[in-house]
Scaffold this motif. Sequence first.
Motif, PDB file in Angstrom:
ATOM      1  N   VAL A 206      75.398  44.675  71.067  1.00  0.00           N
ATOM      2  CA  VAL A 206      76.604  44.024  71.354  1.00  0.00           C
ATOM      3  C   VAL A 206      76.494  42.854  69.714  1.00  0.00           C
ATOM      4  O   VAL A 206      78.058  42.765  69.103  1.00  0.00           O
ATOM      5  N   LEU A 207      75.754  42.001  69.675  1.00  0.00           N
ATOM      6  CA  LEU A 207      75.510  41.107  68.770  1.00  0.00           C
ATOM      7  C   LEU A 207      75.986  41.539  67.457  1.00  0.00           C
ATOM      8  O   LEU A 207      75.987  41.121  66.572  1.00  0.00           O
ATOM      9  N   PHE A 208      75.644  43.308  67.251  1.00  0.00           N
ATOM     10  CA  PHE A 208      76.019  43.460  65.857  1.00  0.00           C
ATOM     11  C   PHE A 208      77.432  43.982  65.866  1.00  0.00           C
ATOM     12  O   PHE A 208      77.567  43.812  64.433  1.00  0.00           O
TER      13      PHE A 208
ATOM     14  N   PHE B 174      74.105  34.808  75.778  1.00  0.00           N
ATOM     15  CA  PHE B 174      74.432  34.306  74.841  1.00  0.00           C
ATOM     16  C   PHE B 174      75.195  33.082  73.839  1.00  0.00           C
ATOM     17  O   PHE B 174      74.692  32.454  74.020  1.00  0.00           O
ATOM     18  N   SER B 175      76.316  33.273  74.975  1.00  0.00           N
ATOM     19  CA  SER B 175      77.017  31.505  75.307  1.00  0.00           C
ATOM     20  C   SER B 175      75.886  30.784  75.580  1.00  0.00           C
ATOM     21  O   SER B 175      75.981  29.603  74.807  1.00  0.00           O
ATOM     22  N   ALA B 176      74.761  30.967  76.693  1.00  0.00           N
ATOM     23  CA  ALA B 176      74.161  29.783  76.956  1.00  0.00           C
ATOM     24  C   ALA B 176      72.624  29.648  76.486  1.00  0.00           C
ATOM     25  O   ALA B 176      72.462  28.469  75.776  1.00  0.00           O
ATOM     26  N   CYS B 177      72.903  31.279  75.363  1.00  0.00           N
ATOM     27  CA  CYS B 177      71.567  30.789  74.329  1.00  0.00           C
ATOM     28  C   CYS B 177      71.883  30.215  73.301  1.00  0.00           C
ATOM     29  O   CYS B 177      71.136  30.299  72.045  1.00  0.00           O
ATOM     30  N   GLY B 178      73.861  30.307  73.110  1.00  0.00           N
ATOM     31  CA  GLY B 178      73.844  29.260  71.530  1.00  0.00           C
ATOM     32  C   GLY B 178      74.152  30.458  70.695  1.00  0.00           C
ATOM     33  O   GLY B 178      74.406  30.224  69.341  1.00  0.00           O
ATOM     34  N   LEU B 179      73.891  31.469  71.199  1.00  0.00           N
ATOM     35  CA  LEU B 179      74.305  32.499  69.709  1.00  0.00           C
ATOM     36  C   LEU B 179      75.751  33.591  69.801  1.00  0.00           C
ATOM     37  O   LEU B 179      75.957  33.854  68.749  1.00  0.00           O
TER      38      LEU B 179
ATOM     39  N   ARG C 286      93.205  33.994  78.833  1.00  0.00           N
ATOM     40  CA  ARG C 286      92.299  34.237  79.663  1.00  0.00           C
ATOM     41  C   ARG C 286      91.247  34.776  78.628  1.00  0.00           C
ATOM     42  O   ARG C 286      90.157  35.090  78.718  1.00  0.00           O
ATOM     43  N   ALA C 287      92.054  35.359  77.586  1.00  0.00           N
ATOM     44  CA  ALA C 287      91.155  36.528  76.372  1.00  0.00           C
ATOM     45  C   ALA C 287      90.545  35.404  75.525  1.00  0.00           C
ATOM     46  O   ALA C 287      90.427  33.990  75.361  1.00  0.00           O
ATOM     47  N   GLY C 288      89.364  35.501  74.684  1.00  0.00           N
ATOM     48  CA  GLY C 288      88.349  34.960  74.092  1.00  0.00           C
ATOM     49  C   GLY C 288      88.289  35.852  72.951  1.00  0.00           C
ATOM     50  O   GLY C 288      87.326  36.754  73.335  1.00  0.00           O
ATOM     51  N   LYS C 289      88.201  34.958  72.316  1.00  0.00           N
ATOM     52  CA  LYS C 289      87.673  35.856  70.276  1.00  0.00           C
ATOM     53  C   LYS C 289      85.730  35.335  70.199  1.00  0.00           C
ATOM     54  O   LYS C 289      86.180  33.694  70.043  1.00  0.00           O
ATOM     55  N   LEU C 290      85.496  36.537  70.310  1.00  0.00           N
ATOM     56  CA  LEU C 290      83.983  36.394  70.046  1.00  0.00           C
ATOM     57  C   LEU C 290      83.397  35.906  68.374  1.00  0.00           C
ATOM     58  O   LEU C 290      83.643  36.580  67.774  1.00  0.00           O
ATOM     59  N   THR C 291      82.132  34.879  68.730  1.00  0.00           N
ATOM     60  CA  THR C 291      81.890  34.448  67.027  1.00  0.00           C
ATOM     61  C   THR C 291      80.810  34.718  67.297  1.00  0.00           C
ATOM     62  O   THR C 291      80.165  33.885  68.608  1.00  0.00           O
ATOM     63  N   LEU C 292      79.559  35.134  65.975  1.00  0.00           N
ATOM     64  CA  LEU C 292      78.370  34.380  66.084  1.00  0.00           C
ATOM     65  C   LEU C 292      79.129  33.253  65.745  1.00  0.00           C
ATOM     66  O   LEU C 292      78.668  32.533  65.471  1.00  0.00           O
ATOM     67  N   THR C 293      77.307  32.171  66.068  1.00  0.00           N
ATOM     68  CA  THR C 293      77.377  30.848  65.790  1.00  0.00           C
ATOM     69  C   THR C 293      76.449  31.316  64.673  1.00  0.00           C
ATOM     70  O   THR C 293      76.103  31.870  64.266  1.00  0.00           O
ATOM     71  N   GLU C 294      76.086  30.128  63.967  1.00  0.00           N
ATOM     72  CA  GLU C 294      74.423  30.471  63.173  1.00  0.00           C
ATOM     73  C   GLU C 294      73.322  30.443  63.535  1.00  0.00           C
ATOM     74  O   GLU C 294      72.870  31.614  62.764  1.00  0.00           O
ATOM     75  N   PHE C 295      72.943  30.323  64.784  1.00  0.00           N
ATOM     76  CA  PHE C 295      71.745  30.496  65.265  1.00  0.00           C
ATOM     77  C   PHE C 295      72.036  32.413  65.537  1.00  0.00           C
ATOM     78  O   PHE C 295      70.835  33.364  65.243  1.00  0.00           O
ATOM     79  N   GLY C 296      73.075  32.386  65.814  1.00  0.00           N
ATOM     80  CA  GLY C 296      73.435  34.160  66.283  1.00  0.00           C
ATOM     81  C   GLY C 296      73.659  34.770  65.142  1.00  0.00           C
ATOM     82  O   GLY C 296      72.685  35.771  65.532  1.00  0.00           O
ATOM     83  N   ASN C 297      74.282  34.185  63.692  1.00  0.00           N
ATOM     84  CA  ASN C 297      74.268  35.245  62.857  1.00  0.00           C
ATOM     85  C   ASN C 297      72.623  35.511  61.996  1.00  0.00           C
ATOM     86  O   ASN C 297      72.503  36.718  61.669  1.00  0.00           O
TER      87      ASN C 297
ATOM     88  N   ASP D  79      71.197  38.840  61.978  1.00  0.00           N
ATOM     89  CA  ASP D  79      70.896  39.808  60.895  1.00  0.00           C
ATOM     90  C   ASP D  79      68.549  40.398  60.772  1.00  0.00           C
ATOM     91  O   ASP D  79      68.171  40.879  60.496  1.00  0.00           O
ATOM     92  N   SER D  80      67.867  38.645  61.861  1.00  0.00           N
ATOM     93  CA  SER D  80      66.810  39.221  61.428  1.00  0.00           C
ATOM     94  C   SER D  80      66.330  40.747  62.186  1.00  0.00           C
ATOM     95  O   SER D  80      65.624  41.470  62.610  1.00  0.00           O
TER      96      SER D  80
END
Length: 146
Positions: free
Chosen positions: A41-43, A74-79, A90-101, A105-106
Amino acid sequence: MDIYDEVCNKIRAFNRFYTVQMELLSSNYLGSDYSVTETRVLFEIKNHSGCLQTDIVKTLHIDKSYLSRIIRRFSACGLVEKNRCDGDKRAGKLTLTEFGNAETDSLIALTNSRITSQISGLDRGECNALSSALDTVISILGKEEC
Protein backbone atom coordinates in the motif's frame (compact mmCIF):
# COMPACT_ATOMS: atom_id res chain seq x y z
CA MET A 1 -3.94 -34.95 -15.10
CA ASP A 2 -4.51 -32.38 -17.85
CA ILE A 3 -2.23 -29.45 -18.75
CA TYR A 4 -4.21 -26.96 -16.63
CA ASP A 5 -3.84 -29.13 -13.53
CA GLU A 6 -0.10 -29.43 -14.19
CA VAL A 7 0.36 -25.68 -14.65
CA CYS A 8 -1.80 -24.97 -11.60
CA ASN A 9 0.39 -27.28 -9.51
CA LYS A 10 3.56 -25.61 -10.84
CA ILE A 11 2.26 -22.13 -10.02
CA ARG A 12 1.23 -23.23 -6.53
CA ALA A 13 4.67 -24.82 -5.98
CA PHE A 14 6.35 -21.61 -7.11
CA ASN A 15 4.12 -19.53 -4.82
CA ARG A 16 4.96 -21.74 -1.85
CA PHE A 17 8.67 -21.45 -2.68
CA TYR A 18 8.67 -17.69 -3.23
CA THR A 19 6.55 -16.72 -0.22
CA VAL A 20 9.08 -18.46 2.03
CA GLN A 21 12.12 -17.12 0.12
CA MET A 22 10.92 -13.53 0.48
CA GLU A 23 9.59 -14.00 4.04
CA LEU A 24 6.15 -12.90 2.84
CA LEU A 25 4.27 -14.91 5.45
CA SER A 26 5.68 -12.99 8.39
CA SER A 27 3.50 -10.34 9.99
CA ASN A 28 6.53 -8.03 9.86
CA TYR A 29 7.87 -7.92 6.30
CA LEU A 30 11.65 -8.46 6.36
CA GLY A 31 11.78 -7.42 10.03
CA SER A 32 10.03 -4.09 9.42
CA ASP A 33 7.03 -2.74 11.31
CA TYR A 34 4.75 -3.44 8.34
CA SER A 35 3.02 -6.43 6.79
CA VAL A 36 3.48 -7.28 3.12
CA THR A 37 0.09 -5.73 2.36
CA GLU A 38 0.94 -2.53 4.23
CA THR A 39 4.27 -2.33 2.45
CA ARG A 40 2.55 -2.69 -0.91
CA VAL A 41 0.00 0.00 0.00
CA LEU A 42 2.83 2.41 0.84
CA PHE A 43 4.51 1.55 -2.47
CA GLU A 44 1.30 2.26 -4.40
CA ILE A 45 0.80 5.62 -2.68
CA LYS A 46 4.42 6.55 -3.40
CA ASN A 47 4.14 5.63 -7.07
CA HIS A 48 0.68 7.18 -7.53
CA SER A 49 0.79 10.19 -5.24
CA GLY A 50 -2.61 11.79 -4.99
CA CYS A 51 -4.39 8.51 -5.69
CA LEU A 52 -7.70 7.65 -4.09
CA GLN A 53 -8.33 4.71 -1.79
CA THR A 54 -10.62 3.28 -4.47
CA ASP A 55 -7.65 3.24 -6.87
CA ILE A 56 -5.66 1.10 -4.45
CA VAL A 57 -8.66 -1.20 -3.86
CA LYS A 58 -8.88 -1.79 -7.62
CA THR A 59 -5.14 -2.16 -8.18
CA LEU A 60 -4.45 -4.54 -5.28
CA HIS A 61 -7.85 -6.27 -5.15
CA ILE A 62 -7.93 -5.52 -1.44
CA ASP A 63 -10.99 -5.23 0.77
CA LYS A 64 -11.95 -1.56 1.12
CA SER A 65 -12.60 -1.87 4.87
CA TYR A 66 -9.19 -3.46 5.40
CA LEU A 67 -7.57 -0.70 3.36
CA SER A 68 -9.42 1.93 5.39
CA ARG A 69 -7.98 0.46 8.59
CA ILE A 70 -4.50 0.50 7.07
CA ILE A 71 -4.86 4.12 5.94
CA ARG A 72 -6.22 5.13 9.35
CA ARG A 73 -3.19 3.49 11.02
CA PHE A 74 -0.81 5.13 8.56
CA SER A 75 -2.40 8.53 9.17
CA ALA A 76 -2.12 8.10 12.94
CA CYS A 77 1.56 7.14 12.56
CA GLY A 78 2.29 10.16 10.37
CA LEU A 79 3.02 8.16 7.21
CA VAL A 80 0.12 9.30 5.05
CA GLU A 81 -1.95 12.43 4.56
CA LYS A 82 -5.45 12.29 3.18
CA ASN A 83 -6.58 15.50 1.50
CA ARG A 84 -10.20 15.94 0.45
CA CYS A 85 -11.04 16.02 -3.25
CA ASP A 86 -12.77 19.08 -4.64
CA GLY A 87 -15.40 17.10 -6.55
CA ASP A 88 -16.24 14.53 -3.87
CA LYS A 89 -15.89 15.53 -0.22
CA ARG A 90 -16.06 11.86 0.85
CA ALA A 91 -13.02 10.89 -1.22
CA GLY A 92 -9.50 11.76 -0.21
CA LYS A 93 -6.28 11.92 -2.19
CA LEU A 94 -3.52 9.98 -0.49
CA THR A 95 0.04 11.26 -0.29
CA LEU A 96 3.02 10.19 1.75
CA THR A 97 4.42 12.54 4.33
CA GLU A 98 8.14 13.16 4.46
CA PHE A 99 8.32 10.42 7.09
CA GLY A 100 6.17 8.14 4.90
CA ASN A 101 8.47 8.69 1.94
CA ALA A 102 11.52 7.87 4.05
CA GLU A 103 9.89 4.71 5.42
CA THR A 104 8.82 3.59 1.95
CA ASP A 105 12.27 4.26 0.50
CA SER A 106 13.72 2.20 3.36
CA LEU A 107 11.34 -0.68 2.62
CA ILE A 108 12.19 -0.55 -1.09
CA ALA A 109 15.91 -0.62 -0.27
CA LEU A 110 15.36 -3.53 2.13
CA THR A 111 13.45 -5.49 -0.51
CA ASN A 112 16.05 -4.73 -3.19
CA SER A 113 18.83 -5.82 -0.85
CA ARG A 114 17.03 -9.08 -0.07
CA ILE A 115 16.49 -9.88 -3.74
CA THR A 116 20.05 -8.87 -4.65
CA SER A 117 21.46 -11.17 -1.97
CA GLN A 118 19.37 -14.04 -3.36
CA ILE A 119 20.59 -13.58 -6.93
CA SER A 120 24.16 -12.47 -6.22
CA GLY A 121 25.54 -15.95 -6.90
CA LEU A 122 24.00 -16.15 -10.37
CA ASP A 123 26.09 -15.66 -13.48
CA ARG A 124 25.03 -13.36 -16.34
CA GLY A 125 23.34 -16.20 -18.24
CA GLU A 126 21.31 -17.25 -15.19
CA CYS A 127 20.30 -13.62 -14.55
CA ASN A 128 19.18 -13.28 -18.16
CA ALA A 129 17.26 -16.56 -18.00
CA LEU A 130 15.57 -15.56 -14.74
CA SER A 131 14.68 -12.13 -16.09
CA SER A 132 13.29 -13.63 -19.27
CA ALA A 133 11.25 -16.19 -17.33
CA LEU A 134 9.74 -13.45 -15.15
CA ASP A 135 8.92 -11.37 -18.23
CA THR A 136 7.22 -14.42 -19.72
CA VAL A 137 5.09 -15.01 -16.61
CA ILE A 138 4.01 -11.36 -16.53
CA SER A 139 3.31 -11.35 -20.26
CA ILE A 140 1.17 -14.50 -20.16
CA LEU A 141 -0.69 -13.98 -16.89
CA GLY A 142 -0.97 -10.21 -17.26
CA LYS A 143 -3.01 -10.36 -20.48
CA GLU A 144 -6.30 -10.02 -18.62
CA GLU A 145 -5.19 -6.79 -16.93
CA CYS A 146 -4.96 -4.89 -20.23
